[in-house]
Write an enzyme that holds these catalytic residues in place. Structure first.
Site, mmCIF file in Angstrom:
data_model
loop_
_atom_site.group_PDB
_atom_site.id
_atom_site.type_symbol
_atom_site.label_atom_id
_atom_site.label_comp_id
_atom_site.label_asym_id
_atom_site.label_seq_id
_atom_site.Cartn_x
_atom_site.Cartn_y
_atom_site.Cartn_z
ATOM 1 N N ILE A 8 0.832 -1.202 0.000
ATOM 2 C CA ILE A 8 0.000 0.000 0.000
ATOM 3 C C ILE A 8 0.869 1.255 0.000
ATOM 4 C CG2 ILE A 8 -0.234 0.209 2.509
ATOM 5 C CD1 ILE A 8 -3.114 0.635 0.004
ATOM 6 N N ALA A 9 2.047 1.195 0.613
ATOM 7 C CA ALA A 9 2.959 2.341 0.597
ATOM 8 C C ALA A 9 3.460 2.609 -0.816
ATOM 9 C CB ALA A 9 4.137 2.091 1.544
ATOM 10 N N SER A 61 10.870 2.449 8.712
ATOM 11 C CA SER A 61 10.495 1.041 8.748
ATOM 12 C C SER A 61 11.033 0.436 10.034
ATOM 13 C CB SER A 61 11.050 0.303 7.525
ATOM 14 O OG SER A 61 10.642 -1.049 7.525
ATOM 15 N N ARG A 62 10.732 -0.864 10.219
ATOM 16 C CA ARG A 62 11.238 -1.544 11.413
ATOM 17 C C ARG A 62 12.713 -1.885 11.296
ATOM 18 N NH1 ARG A 62 7.336 -6.519 11.909
ATOM 19 N NH2 ARG A 62 7.542 -6.337 9.637
ATOM 20 N N TYR A 67 10.655 3.857 13.525
ATOM 21 C CA TYR A 67 9.582 4.842 13.369
ATOM 22 C C TYR A 67 9.817 6.043 14.286
ATOM 23 C CZ TYR A 67 7.302 1.074 10.845
ATOM 24 O OH TYR A 67 7.015 0.074 9.943
ATOM 25 N N HIS A 95 -1.812 1.027 13.861
ATOM 26 C CA HIS A 95 -2.293 2.365 13.519
ATOM 27 C C HIS A 95 -2.385 3.261 14.749
ATOM 28 C CE1 HIS A 95 -4.454 0.997 9.549
ATOM 29 N NE2 HIS A 95 -3.144 0.795 9.542
ATOM 30 N N LYS A 101 -6.898 2.978 6.420
ATOM 31 C CA LYS A 101 -8.123 2.409 6.950
ATOM 32 C C LYS A 101 -7.891 0.951 7.312
ATOM 33 C CE LYS A 101 -8.894 2.730 2.648
ATOM 34 N NZ LYS A 101 -7.661 1.956 2.317
ATOM 35 N N ASP A 141 -10.604 -5.541 6.904
ATOM 36 C CA ASP A 141 -9.763 -5.299 5.742
ATOM 37 C C ASP A 141 -10.514 -4.691 4.573
ATOM 38 O OD1 ASP A 141 -6.860 -5.915 4.869
ATOM 39 O OD2 ASP A 141 -8.073 -6.499 3.157
#
Length: 337
Positions: free
Chosen positions: A18-19, A39-40, A61, A82, A100, A181
């Site tokens: 999605i990014a 990112s992690r 982050y 989120h 979302k 989702d």
């Protein structure tokens, strides 16, 4: 990526699919400049930054939140993250566009809105379909009385994915389940056109391990009495249309979650088809909305306000409560005797 000097400086939290979709949209958005990614791990951040030509890659982050060259953060991490990431970025003084569903439940969503209000920063749930040209046209046609008073609607979003309990769609630890989702799309459409919704009934099918829903059906009623039948699924392919029915006709949206065409059927008349293609991939319109609101000093979007996201979160909570009493059999189980 080349942008105007006065563009909103974006940071991206997360490097999943999605990014990448969001970054593709920003290529057509002069009001956006991507300056950092978090990112992690440093490796994931650097690979994403190299792909998109982003100047700074942060391996945590927290470092992204501390980056002074970021005005707004797009949060593209799994649903359960989120809430904590939104709070962290807001408290660091960043504006936030969070994917979302905004949160896992209404309590988390309320805390996120409260933090945005306290910090004086913009916050919006990334309900990208709300800003698509076809959605705007459908809203205008309904408001102008093209189909008369709205009486009912149907909307669905479903696809058939192979079952994998470790995949985010089916893992409760990653916010899995059809309702969270993809169910947010038909729910948001119904809320958009019918206002505050009351859950009349809901049923769901569960995954083989009984942990998440793979198919949920919901019947809701709007404040003025109009009703909506909504469906979502991750293990069942669906037509994925939306139909809005009024006293004088109806509207059809070719894809309920991402329409590019609206067909108007007036009583006694021939169908009228209106094409509303995207400039890029559709995500550009929500990014432009964020830039407009931030430039005006607004903390929430008039087209996707905080109360709308809170209503949707409360609605999801209620559907889960109601459906829990009417669970259909898990897929693959033997018929009940």
């Amino acid at each position: 990526m080349t942008h105007d000097a006065g563009a909103l400086r974006w940071g991206v939290a997360g490097t999943g699919g999605i990014a990448h979709t969001f970054l593709e949209a920003l290529k057509s958005t002069p009001s956006a400049q991507v300056t950092a990614v978090g990112s992690r791990t440093a490796e994931r951040a650097r690979a994403f930054a190299d792909t998109w030509g982003i100047p700074r890659a942060h391996g945590t982050y927290e470092d992204l939140a501390d980056d002074p060259g970021v005005d707004a953060v797009y949060i593209a991490v799994p649903h359960p993250a989120h809430h904590p990431h939104t709070l962290a970025f807001l408290r660091a003084g960043k504006h936030v566009l969070v994917e979302k569903p905004m949160a896992m439940n209404a309590q988390q969503a309320s805390e996120m809105v409260a933090a945005a209000r306290t910090q004086g920063r913009f916050l919006m749930e990334a309900m990208w379909t709300r800003f698509l040209p076809a959605y705007r046209l459908a809203r205008e046609l309904v408001a102008d009385g093209a189909i008369g008073p709205l009486r009912s609607l149907t909307a669905e979003f479903g696809f058939s994915a192979p079952y994998d309990p470790a995949h985010r769609l089916f893992d409760p630890a990653l916010g899995g389940g059809a309702l969270l989702d993809v169910g947010v799309y038909p729910l948001a459409l119904a809320s958009h056109f019918l206002g505050d919704l009351t859950v009349v009934g809901a049923t769901r099918h569960l995954s083989p391990d009984h942990t998440v829903d793979t198919h949920t059906d919901v019947l809701v009623r709007g404040a003025d009495g109009a009703s909506a039948a909504l469906r979502c699924a991750t293990r069942s392919a669906m037509p994925n249309r939306a139909v809005l029915v009024g006293e004088e006709g109806w509207l059809e949206l070719d894809r309920s979650w991402a329409p590019t065409e609206v067909v108007l059927h007036r009583r006694g008349g021939e169908p009228e088809a209106f094409q509303r293609p995207w400039r890029a991939n559709g995500y550009e319109y929500e990014a432009e909305e964020v830039a407009r609101c931030v430039a005006r000093g607004e903390l929430e979007s008039p087209d996707m306000p905080w109360e709308e996201s809170l209503r949707l979160a409360r609605l999801v909570d209620r559907i889960r409560d109601v459906a829990a009493f009417t669970d259909a059999q898990p897929e693959g189980s033997a018929p009940r005797s």
